[in-house]
Scaffold this motif. Structure first.
Motif, PDB file in Angstrom:
ATOM      1  N   GLY A  75      36.127  63.227  58.432  1.00 38.82           N
ATOM      2  CA  GLY A  75      37.410  63.188  57.930  1.00 38.82           C
ATOM      3  C   GLY A  75      37.063  62.527  56.644  1.00 38.82           C
ATOM      4  N   ALA A  76      35.496  62.160  56.170  1.00 47.28           N
ATOM      5  CA  ALA A  76      35.502  61.317  54.326  1.00 47.28           C
ATOM      6  C   ALA A  76      36.776  62.111  53.369  1.00 47.28           C
ATOM      7  N   THR A  77      37.304  61.863  52.803  1.00 48.94           N
ATOM      8  CA  THR A  77      38.067  61.949  51.194  1.00 48.94           C
ATOM      9  C   THR A  77      37.143  62.251  50.101  1.00 48.94           C
ATOM     10  N   ASP A  78      35.728  61.246  50.256  1.00 45.23           N
ATOM     11  CA  ASP A  78      34.434  60.564  49.025  1.00 45.23           C
ATOM     12  C   ASP A  78      33.319  60.413  49.790  1.00 45.23           C
ATOM     13  N   PHE A  79      32.303  61.015  49.103  1.00 42.50           N
ATOM     14  CA  PHE A  79      31.663  60.352  49.825  1.00 42.50           C
ATOM     15  C   PHE A  79      30.231  59.814  48.655  1.00 42.50           C
ATOM     16  N   LEU A  80      29.644  58.184  48.979  1.00 38.49           N
ATOM     17  CA  LEU A  80      29.136  57.545  48.056  1.00 38.49           C
ATOM     18  C   LEU A  80      28.245  56.814  48.207  1.00 38.49           C
ATOM     19  N   LEU A  81      26.819  56.839  47.510  1.00 38.87           N
ATOM     20  CA  LEU A  81      25.573  56.690  47.591  1.00 38.87           C
ATOM     21  C   LEU A  81      25.325  54.677  47.459  1.00 38.87           C
ATOM     22  N   ALA A  82      25.197  54.341  48.832  1.00 37.42           N
ATOM     23  CA  ALA A  82      25.034  53.259  48.147  1.00 37.42           C
ATOM     24  C   ALA A  82      23.454  51.992  47.748  1.00 37.42           C
ATOM     25  N   ASP A  83      24.067  51.996  46.058  1.00 31.94           N
ATOM     26  CA  ASP A  83      23.532  51.858  45.801  1.00 31.94           C
ATOM     27  C   ASP A  83      24.622  50.098  44.787  1.00 31.94           C
ATOM     28  N   ASP A  84      23.726  49.811  43.084  1.00 30.95           N
ATOM     29  CA  ASP A  84      24.394  49.024  42.934  1.00 30.95           C
ATOM     30  C   ASP A  84      25.565  49.130  42.095  1.00 30.95           C
ATOM     31  N   THR A  85      25.734  50.289  41.744  1.00 29.22           N
ATOM     32  CA  THR A  85      27.237  50.731  41.567  1.00 29.22           C
ATOM     33  C   THR A  85      28.217  51.188  42.456  1.00 29.22           C
ATOM     34  N   LEU A  86      27.698  50.916  43.150  1.00 21.98           N
ATOM     35  CA  LEU A  86      29.149  51.108  44.535  1.00 21.98           C
ATOM     36  C   LEU A  86      30.039  50.527  44.691  1.00 21.98           C
ATOM     37  N   SER A  87      29.829  49.219  44.156  1.00 24.08           N
ATOM     38  CA  SER A  87      31.612  48.722  43.826  1.00 24.08           C
ATOM     39  C   SER A  87      32.535  49.188  43.326  1.00 24.08           C
ATOM     40  N   ARG A  88      31.876  49.464  41.699  1.00 28.67           N
ATOM     41  CA  ARG A  88      32.547  50.314  40.751  1.00 28.67           C
ATOM     42  C   ARG A  88      33.461  51.203  41.542  1.00 28.67           C
ATOM     43  N   ALA A  89      32.207  52.550  41.741  1.00 34.16           N
ATOM     44  CA  ALA A  89      32.782  53.691  41.914  1.00 34.16           C
ATOM     45  C   ALA A  89      33.756  53.114  43.092  1.00 34.16           C
ATOM     46  N   VAL A  90      34.034  52.613  43.718  1.00 35.45           N
ATOM     47  CA  VAL A  90      35.198  52.411  44.626  1.00 35.45           C
ATOM     48  C   VAL A  90      36.218  52.315  43.624  1.00 35.45           C
ATOM     49  N   ARG A  91      36.035  51.590  43.548  1.00 33.67           N
ATOM     50  CA  ARG A  91      37.067  50.546  42.215  1.00 33.67           C
ATOM     51  C   ARG A  91      37.673  51.787  41.518  1.00 33.67           C
ATOM     52  N   THR A  92      37.290  53.139  41.152  1.00 28.87           N
ATOM     53  CA  THR A  92      37.017  53.959  40.642  1.00 28.87           C
ATOM     54  C   THR A  92      38.135  55.065  41.065  1.00 28.87           C
ATOM     55  N   LEU A  93      37.738  55.160  42.094  1.00 29.82           N
ATOM     56  CA  LEU A  93      38.527  55.889  43.079  1.00 29.82           C
ATOM     57  C   LEU A  93      39.960  55.334  43.785  1.00 29.82           C
ATOM     58  N   THR A  94      39.816  54.387  43.122  1.00 29.93           N
ATOM     59  CA  THR A  94      41.222  53.328  44.347  1.00 29.93           C
ATOM     60  C   THR A  94      41.799  52.603  43.427  1.00 29.93           C
ATOM     61  N   GLY A  95      42.425  53.244  41.670  1.00 31.46           N
ATOM     62  CA  GLY A  95      42.849  53.049  40.834  1.00 31.46           C
ATOM     63  C   GLY A  95      42.055  51.943  40.227  1.00 31.46           C
ATOM     64  N   GLY A  96      41.294  51.406  40.033  1.00 27.15           N
ATOM     65  CA  GLY A  96      40.480  50.109  39.764  1.00 27.15           C
ATOM     66  C   GLY A  96      40.653  49.038  40.378  1.00 27.15           C
ATOM     67  N   ARG A  97      41.568  49.175  42.123  1.00 28.63           N
ATOM     68  CA  ARG A  97      42.141  47.635  42.689  1.00 28.63           C
ATOM     69  C   ARG A  97      40.654  47.437  43.362  1.00 28.63           C
ATOM     70  N   GLY A  98      40.100  48.650  43.878  1.00 22.99           N
ATOM     71  CA  GLY A  98      39.163  48.776  45.402  1.00 22.99           C
ATOM     72  C   GLY A  98      40.410  48.838  47.120  1.00 22.99           C
ATOM     73  N   VAL A  99      39.556  49.126  48.191  1.00 22.50           N
ATOM     74  CA  VAL A  99      40.507  49.330  49.086  1.00 22.50           C
ATOM     75  C   VAL A  99      40.711  48.626  49.685  1.00 22.50           C
ATOM     76  N   ASP A 100      41.555  49.151  50.253  1.00 21.20           N
ATOM     77  CA  ASP A 100      42.360  47.384  51.408  1.00 21.20           C
ATOM     78  C   ASP A 100      41.999  47.934  51.752  1.00 21.20           C
ATOM     79  N   HIS A 101      40.799  48.136  52.776  1.00 20.79           N
ATOM     80  CA  HIS A 101      40.179  47.763  54.320  1.00 20.79           C
ATOM     81  C   HIS A 101      38.518  48.310  53.869  1.00 20.79           C
ATOM     82  N   ALA A 102      37.372  47.380  53.911  1.00 21.16           N
ATOM     83  CA  ALA A 102      36.111  47.772  53.742  1.00 21.16           C
ATOM     84  C   ALA A 102      35.156  47.289  55.470  1.00 21.16           C
ATOM     85  N   VAL A 103      34.938  48.509  55.635  1.00 19.87           N
ATOM     86  CA  VAL A 103      34.390  48.288  57.313  1.00 19.87           C
ATOM     87  C   VAL A 103      32.881  48.591  57.269  1.00 19.87           C
TER      88      VAL A 103
END
Length: 358
Positions: A221-249
Motif C-alpha cells: 500500500g505504499a504511495t512511494d518507495f525510496l532507497l535508504a541513502d544519504d539523500t533520504l531526508s531530502r527526498a522525503v521532504r520533497t514528497l511532503t511539501g518540504g516539511r517532512g512526514v508527520d510520522h516516521a516509523v
C-alpha cells in the motif's frame, strides 16, 4: 520432536531432536502448524540479543491445542491458537495502568524448558521456542482465533503484524490525511505500511536499502518507495511539501537509521522506534535540535498492543477482507529449510518466510 536449535552466538542453527517437558498445571501443549522466521530469532543467533544456549528458536507461530493441563480454562483441545510471546500478568503496575505490553514479567529472552538429546538443559526463545513441532506453554501465552483463519497468516499476527500494525494504530495513532515514512521493510515494516494505508494516510513512503523491496512496498500500500541513502531526508521532504512526514516509523533498530528518521520528520512530528538495536549503538541528538524541532521520539514495544484485544480484531479484519496480508508471505518452507531462511533474512531478502508443519 524436531526443532531449530542455536548452539552459540554466531553459529548457524540446525534442526535437532529435543525433549520438551510434560505439561504442568495451567500449561498447554500446542502442535505447531506454521511459524514465521522473525528478525528477533536472527538477533538471538548473531548475538545482538544475549541469550543462553542451547536455544530453541522461534516465537511467531500458530497451531492446534493437543493437550491441556489441570486448571486450564482459557483454551480447549482442538482450538486454533496464535502464540503470544509477551502474555501480560494483568497484575503488575504496567498492566493495571493500561500498558500490558510493558508487563514486568514478560520479555525475558529465553527460559528453561526440556533438554537436548544429549542431556543439556534446553532454553526456549521468549518462553516459546516455536520453530519446533510442538511447544509446551502457559495457557495465557496464546489467543484463540477462528478455525478458518489460514495458519500462515495466523502465525504472523502474533509478532510481525501485531507489532507493525500496533505501531501505526496504537503508538503513532495515524489519522486520515497524515503522512508516514516506514524505514525497513521486513515483516514488521511491511505490516506498518499496510496499516498506515488502511488508516487513511495520504502519503505512505516505504524505505529500504534493497531496490527489490519496491514491489513488496507497493503491494502493501505504499504511495512511494525510496532507497535508504544519504539523500533520504531530502527526498522525503520533497514528497511532503518540504516539511517532512508527520510520522516516521523506524523498523531497523540502528542509531543511524533512527537519526535518519528524525531528520525526515516535520517539526512537531513524531519518530516511532520499532526496531530493537544494540545497547552500545548510541543515538546522538543535540539539546538545541530537540527543543527547536518539537519532535517526539518514542519506542513502540510489541506495537503498544494488548494481544487479547488486538489479535482477534486483526483476525476478523483478515477474514472479512478489510485487511489484506497476502503480500506478506514471500516464502513457505519446511523446518529443514529454516536455517537458510534466516540467512536470507540477514541478507535483507524477501518479506516473511513461514515454516510449515504437517
Amino acid at each position: 520432536m524436531k526443532g531449530l536449535v542455536a548452539r552459540a552466538a554466531g553459529t548457524p542453527p540446525r534442526v535437532e531432536q529435543v525433549d520438551l517437558p510434560d505439561i504442568d498445571t495451567g500449561q498447554v501443549r500446542v502442535a505447531i502448524r506454521a511459524a514465521g522466521v522473525c528478525h528477533s530469532d536472527l538477533s538471538m543467533v548473531d548475538g545482538t540479543i544475549a541469550a543462553p544456549y542451547p536455544l530453541l528458536l522461534g516465537h511467531e507461530a500458530a497451531g492446534v491445542v493437543v493437550e491441556i493441563g489441570d486448571g486450564v480454562d482459557r483454551v480447549a483441545v482442538g482450538d486454533h491458537v496464535v502464540l503470544n510471546w509477551a502474555p501480560p500478568c494483568r497484575a503488575c503496575w504496567s498492566c493495571t495502568h493500561g500498558e500490558p505490553w510493558l508487563c514486568e514479567h514478560t520479555g525475558t529472552p529465553a527460559t528453561d524448558a526440556g533438554h537436548t538429546l544429549d542431556g543439556e538443559p534446553l532454553h526456549v526463545t521468549l518462553g516459546l521456542g516455536a520453530l519446533a513441532e510442538q511447544v509446551v506453554v502457559p495457557q495465557h501465552a496464546m489467543v484463540v482465533v477462528p478455525a478458518d483463519l489460514p495458519f500462515p497468516t495466523a502465525a504472523l499476527l502474533g509478532c510481525a503484524v501485531l507489532t507493525g500494525v500496533g505501531a501505526i494504530r496504537r503508538t503513532a495513532d495515524v489519522r486520515p490525511g497524515d503522512s508516514v515514512a516506514v524505514i525497513g521493510l521486513g515483516g514488521v515494516g511491511l505490516s506498518a505500511v499496510a496499516a498506515a494505508r488502511a488508516a487513511g494516510a495520504a502519503t505512505v513512503i516505504a524505505v529500504d536499502v534493497s531496490p527489490a523491496k519496491a514491489d513488496l512496498a507497493r503491494a502493501a500500500g505504499a504511495t512511494d518507495f525510496l532507497l535508504a541513502d544519504d539523500t533520504l531526508s531530502r527526498a522525503v521532504r520533497t514528497l511532503t511539501g518540504g516539511r517532512g512526514v508527520d510520522h516516521a516509523v523506524e523498523c531497523v533498530g540502528r542509531a543511524a537509521t533512527i537519526r535518519t528518521a528524525w531528520r525526515a520528520t516535520r517539526r512537531g512530528g513524531q519518530v516511532i522506534v520499532v526496531g530493537m538495536g544494540g545497547k552500545d549503538d548510541i543515538v546522538g541528538l543535540s539539546a538545541l535540535e530537540i527543543f527547536h524541532s518539537a519532535r517526539t521520539l518514542r519506542s513502540s514495544v510489541y506495537g503498544s498492543s494488548d494481544p487479547d484485544r488486538d489479535l482477534p480484531e486483526l483476525a476478523r479484519a483478515v477474514l472479512d477482507g478489510s485487511f489484506d496480508l497476502d503480500f506478506l508471505v514471500s516464502d513457505r518452507v519446511s523446518l529443514d529449510e529454516a536455517p537458510e531462511a534466516l540467512a536470507r533474512m540477514a541478507r535483507g531478502e524477501g518479506a516473511r518466510t513461514v515454516v510449515l508443519f504437517d
